[in-house]
Design an enzyme around this catalytic site. Structure first.
Site, PDB file in Angstrom:
ATOM      1  CG  ASP A   1      -0.970  -0.551  -6.702  1.00  0.00           C
ATOM      2  OD1 ASP A   1      -1.878  -1.340  -7.018  1.00  0.00           O
ATOM      3  OD2 ASP A   1      -0.433  -0.546  -5.580  1.00  0.00           O
TER       4      ASP A   1
ATOM      5  CB  SER B   1      -3.005  -4.673  -5.003  1.00  0.00           C
ATOM      6  OG  SER B   1      -3.219  -3.290  -5.131  1.00  0.00           O
TER       7      SER B   1
ATOM      8  CD  GLN C   1      -5.100  -2.481  -8.229  1.00  0.00           C
ATOM      9  OE1 GLN C   1      -5.830  -1.524  -8.110  1.00  0.00           O
ATOM     10  NE2 GLN C   1      -3.853  -2.482  -7.797  1.00  0.00           N
TER      11      GLN C   1
END
Length: 310
Positions: A224, A246, A296
């Site tokens: 991430d 995110s 993402q």
């Protein structure tokens, strides 16, 4: 799960006991949750040791996946994780992960996790688990890149970009970027690229040996942090002039791996629009095995004269 202690200890995943410094009210809440967890399938994750705000989203995602995996019988490995970041997490409050057993069969299991802090939903996850079976197999080759041992650390790259020494950041993971960083691309537009390549691994040896759920949680955690850098590199904007958060994050796991061995993340960004940027990624072991695919979407806000960077 047979390796439950490893999940409890590493990075604050699902700590069932009060951490030092918590007040009596939170201690009582932890005790109550522990008493009812078996029936409610409610798990607690402690806040991070780093008290930065908002909480790093990869930590919340890893905790939620660990919670989901601990309700799956028979050791089914996770193969798909879909995350939605609803609100920024608070660095001073525990996470309440409530697991819904959507489906359980000998070959498949599906779990939904709703994560709250102080009664407000901050995160949602859906995870699918599957017992591998014989079938078709193929993969794309790994990009040709230098080995990580010959590359500078992230702190060394920052030292070069800033012209002054950057002390170790103290993160529980290591990153070694193969090419351009956003700081480089901001200083030299010729370095702008829609692709990034970065080696990652967890520092030290992960506890619990090769237990697949633990390493899946660690992969979700560490990847991430690498992805939205690709959008910044594409537009030649450094984090001095931008912020990112995110929104959605998906990880598909194809084969076993170890997160404490070097893994290559090969990212590209096909589009950014409406203040959001999309990044797609592939994760390879150092011997070229494709072990995971990533996607993402993040919210990126650019300040000052860099707001119109192309």
């Amino acid at each position: 799960m047979h390796q439950e202690p490893a999940l409890l200890e590493l990075l604050g995943l699902l700590d069932p006991t009060p951490a030092p410094g918590r007040d009596d009210a939170e201690h009582g809440a932890l005790e109550e949750h522990r008493e009812h967890r078996e029936h409610e399938e409610c798990f607690l994750g402690r806040p991070p040791l780093e008290r930065t705000s908002p909480v790093y989203g990869g930590l919340v995602a890893a905790q939620a996946l660990a919670a989901a995996g601990r309700t799956v019988p028979g050791g089914l490995p996770v193969h798909a994780v879909h995350c939605s970041f609803v609100r920024p997490g608070l660095p001073t409050a525990s996470f309440d992960h409530r697991v819904d057993r959507v489906k359980t069969t000998p070959s498949f299991a599906t779990r939904r996790v709703r994560t709250t802090q102080r009664g407000r939903e901050v995160f949602a996850l859906t995870a699918s688990f599957h017992r591998p079976e014989p079938g078709l197999a193929h993969q794309e080759p790994m990009p040709a890149v230098p080995d990580p041992e010959g590359l500078p650390t992230y702190e060394e790259r920052l030292t070069k970009a800033f012209g002054e020494a950057v002390a170790p950041l103290g993160k529980p993971y290591e990153t070694r970027f193969v090419g351009t960083l956003s700081f480089d691309a901001e200083q030299d537009p010729a370095l702008v690229s829609s692709r990034t390549r970065v080696w990652v691994r967890i520092r030290g040896e992960a506890p619990g040996g090769g237990e697949p759920l633990l390493h899946a949680c660690l992969l979700v955690y560490v990847c991430d942090v690498t992805m939205l850098e690709t959008v910044a590199v594409r537009h030649g904007v450094s984090w001095f002039h931008a912020t990112a958060r995110s929104l959605d994050y998906t990880v598909w796991i194809h084969r076993p791996f170890r997160a404490d061995d070097w893994l290559l993340c090969a990212h590209e960004t096909p589009v950014a629009s409406g203040g959001r940027g999309l990044v797609l990624g592939r994760v390879f072991t150092r011997d070229g095995v494709l072990v995971a695919t990533l996607a993402q979407e993040g919210l990126l806000r650019v300040s000052g004269d860099r707001a119109d960077a192309g």
